[in-house]
Design an enzyme around this catalytic site. Structure first.
Site, short mmCIF file in Angstrom:
data_model
loop_
_atom_site.label_atom_id
_atom_site.label_comp_id
_atom_site.label_asym_id
_atom_site.label_seq_id
_atom_site.Cartn_x
_atom_site.Cartn_y
_atom_site.Cartn_z
N ASP A 80 0.84 -1.20 0.00
CA ASP A 80 0.00 0.00 0.00
C ASP A 80 0.88 1.25 0.00
O ASP A 80 1.67 1.47 0.91
CB ASP A 80 -0.90 -0.01 1.23
N SER A 130 -7.25 4.22 -1.37
CA SER A 130 -7.09 2.76 -1.30
C SER A 130 -8.39 2.00 -1.47
O SER A 130 -8.37 0.78 -1.65
CB SER A 130 -6.44 2.36 0.04
N HIS A 193 -9.94 -2.64 6.96
CA HIS A 193 -9.47 -1.45 6.26
C HIS A 193 -9.73 -1.59 4.76
O HIS A 193 -10.09 -2.66 4.27
CB HIS A 193 -7.98 -1.23 6.54
N SER A 195 -8.11 -1.82 1.84
CA SER A 195 -7.51 -2.81 0.93
C SER A 195 -8.05 -4.21 1.16
O SER A 195 -8.57 -4.84 0.23
CB SER A 195 -5.99 -2.78 1.05
N GLU A 352 -1.30 -7.88 2.03
CA GLU A 352 -1.08 -6.43 1.98
C GLU A 352 -0.03 -5.99 2.99
O GLU A 352 -0.14 -6.29 4.19
CB GLU A 352 -2.37 -5.66 2.27
N ASP A 357 2.05 2.76 3.56
CA ASP A 357 1.18 3.91 3.29
C ASP A 357 1.04 4.82 4.51
O ASP A 357 1.16 6.05 4.41
CB ASP A 357 -0.19 3.39 2.86
N ASP A 398 -1.11 -0.17 -4.73
CA ASP A 398 -2.41 0.40 -5.06
C ASP A 398 -2.29 1.82 -5.59
O ASP A 398 -3.03 2.23 -6.48
CB ASP A 398 -3.35 0.36 -3.85
N HIS A 399 -1.33 2.57 -5.08
CA HIS A 399 -1.15 3.96 -5.50
C HIS A 399 0.22 4.44 -5.06
O HIS A 399 0.94 3.74 -4.33
CB HIS A 399 -2.23 4.87 -4.90
#
Length: 561
Positions: A80, A130, A193, A195, A352, A357, A398-399
């Site tokens: 993440d 996310s 969460h 994700s 994950e 993140d 994810d980003h």
């Protein structure tokens, strides 16, 4: 006259050299940076070293063959917030932890033979969160910012959108369950969460993790929180492995003497107990664990339970560098694969590394890089425990984030330190790592840029040091650039090029024969779920291979779908 002609010629030439306007230009600024590397390996100074290295890479590439076996298992890793800048910085950080220069280090997933790029935007946002990205890489459907497991025909936080099943987007985890595979997920965040919720939840608001978060009018209409969906609904209640943090979202708001924690739920439900009741009614073995010691007991047991629920913190799991009696991501992945590998039809596992993140959001670069190194260790564990001929492993993010690695530091310079070759125009040093925005101040109260070397926490390499950001914000933001996708195993070659993030689960489903569009090797399977003969035999028929196939068919090891 001859002398005059020569003088005129000199003036003309000088004018040309000075520019068309005849004005003498200012002296060109010469790059005067002198690098001071810790050292340069002697062999790297010779061109023959790099040519040999290139030949080795080319030879390995040429030797690669297409693996078109059916992927018996699939593992999707998501770091993440793991931007490409984070990958580079973590690679260097990991190398320097092992007393290397750093730049030459390679993270485990960087060894994968295939790499692609995924575009991460939401339907309504240029830079994603996310929630919409989890929906993309787990369900194969793009959606709106803050929405999980629903398509774009929704309004964020609107209960009616959530209840309409026509808007639901099912995950690859559910696709795997429908084909008889075992499924599980592991995360370092809360299990509710954004994700991990993409694996099982359908919610128009990512923050509805517990019933206390859901508006009363939505509860009255029948909208359920994410934790409730995980334990009480399919596919969540079918998952063989669930591990992470977020215990508070599953417990009622009363003191629990067993785990010394207070839940958040106002409906009085203890979802951990309801999970236990559900498994008891199914007459299946199961275990609920709350710390590392309990998990390792399960891992070392001769009889692993059929179902495992691990909730190791009330909130998100602690950062690796701050954890006490908490399993590492690597340890959780090992237990998950041990459990899921017993399935004769194969499995799908989602992993994950979520706290990369969170560290970035707080501008805690040291912690973000360490979490990425830990994530890489978990990938290595998965590689060591699986066979690339039958298990597809995909590693992605994810980003991105706004962290940059900049300046002109010498090779081997501390990635968490200041640039060693130059200072800013104000004469003050600056860090190699910085953020475009975030919690760290780059401008002091006096209106001047801060000198990080005067900060004791920075000089002491305190993991809680907040790195400077250009725009002051309570929380550093995501970045909008593409993220890398690394692949290893059956049909790995499909993951090259640049594509929408929504393509990732569909590519995995194709390799695992979970989709309607099936390759030729999906037609054959054994009673044990494993494809035989291999694609190499099927694609290069010979007298020997045909004989082998005939023998296999004759003893009825194969049957046609």
């Amino acid at each position: 006259m001859a002398v005059m002609a020569r003088l005129l010629l000199l003036v003309f030439v000088a004018g040309v050299c000075a520019g068309q306007d005849g004005i003498t230009p200012k002296p060109r600024k010469v790059l005067d940076t002198i690098m001071n590397p810790a050292y340069i390996p002697a062999e790297e100074k010779h061109g023959s070293y790099w040519k040999k290295a290139a030949k080795t890479t080319i030879k390995a590439k040429i030797a690669e063959t297409l693996n078109t076996n059916k992927a018996h298992n699939g593992i999707l890793f998501v770091g993440d917030g793991m931007s490409l800048a984070t990958v580079m910085a973590a690679r260097t950080f990991g190398g320097q932890l092992n007393n290397g220069l750093g730049e030459e280090n390679v993270l485990e997933f960087e060894r994968f033979p295939v790499t692609g790029l995924a575009r991460t935007y939401c339907l309504d946002a240029q830079v994603p969160d996310s929630a919409c990205t989890a929906t993309s890489y787990l369900t194969g459907v793009k959606t709106k910012y803050g929405v999980i497991g629903l398509d774009g025909n929704v309004t964020r936080a609107a209960c009616s959108s959530q209840l309409h099943k026509g808007n639901w987007a099912t995950s690859i985890g559910e696709w795997a369950l429908e084909q008889g595979l075992d499924v599980g997920f592991v995360t370092t965040t809360r299990v509710t969460h954004a994700s991990p919720a993409g694996m099982y939840a359908h919610t128009s608001e990512r923050n509805w993790e517990s019933d206390v978060d859901v508006p009363d009018e939505c509860l009255q209409l029948g909208c359920r929180d994410i934790a409730h969906q995980l334990v009480m609904n399919n596919p969540g209640r079918q998952f063989k492995v669930i591990m992470g943090g977020g215990r508070r979202e599953l417990l009622p708001k009363i003191q629990n003497p067993l785990v010394n924690s207070t839940g958040r739920r106002l409906d009085g439900l203890d979802l951990t107990e309801l999970w236990h009741i559900d498994k008891t009614e199914k007459n299946v073995t199961h275990q609920y664990v709350t710390d590392r010691s309990e998990l390792l007991k399960v891992s070392n047991s001769e009889d692993l339970p059929e179902y495992l629920l691990g909730l190791f913190q009330d909130d998100h799991m602690s950062y690796h560098l701050k954890a006490e009696n908490q399993p590492t991501l690597e340890e959780m992945v090992e237990v998950a694969i041990k459990m899921l590998s017993r399935s004769p039809k194969g499995y799908f596992l989602f992993v994950e590394g979520g706290r990369i993140d969170h560290a970035h959001h707080d501008s805690l670069a040291h912690l973000a890089l360490d979490e990425t190194v830990e994530y890489s260790k978990a990938v290595k564990k998965a590689k060591d425990l699986t066979d690339p001929e039958e298990t597809l492993i995909v590693v992605t993010s994810d980003h991105a984030h706004t962290m940059t690695v900049a300046g002109y530091p010498s090779r081997g310079n501390d990635i968490l330190g200041v640039v060693d070759t130059a200072s800013g125009d104000d004469g003050k040093p600056y860090t190699t790592i910085s953020y475009a925005n975030g919690k760290g101040k780059s401008i002091g109260d006096d209106g001047k840029r801060v000198d990080v070397t005067l900060h004791q926490a920075f000089m002491a390499r305190d993991v809680s040091y907040v790195y400077p950001g250009l725009v002051p914000l309570d929380s550093e933001t995501h970045g909008g650039e593409d993220v890398a996708v690394f692949a290893r195993g059956p049909w790995q070659h499909l993951f090259t090029a640049s594509y929408e993030q929504t393509v990732v689960p569909h590519l995995m489903a194709y390799a695992m024969c979970l989709s309607e569009d099936r390759h030729e090797n999906c037609r054959l399977k054994t009673r044990f779920g494993r494809l035989y003969p291999s694609s190499a035999v099927l694609n290069r028929p010979s007298l020997v291979s045909l004989s082998i196939l005939a023998v296999i068919v004759s003893v009825k090891y194969l049957y046609y779908l």
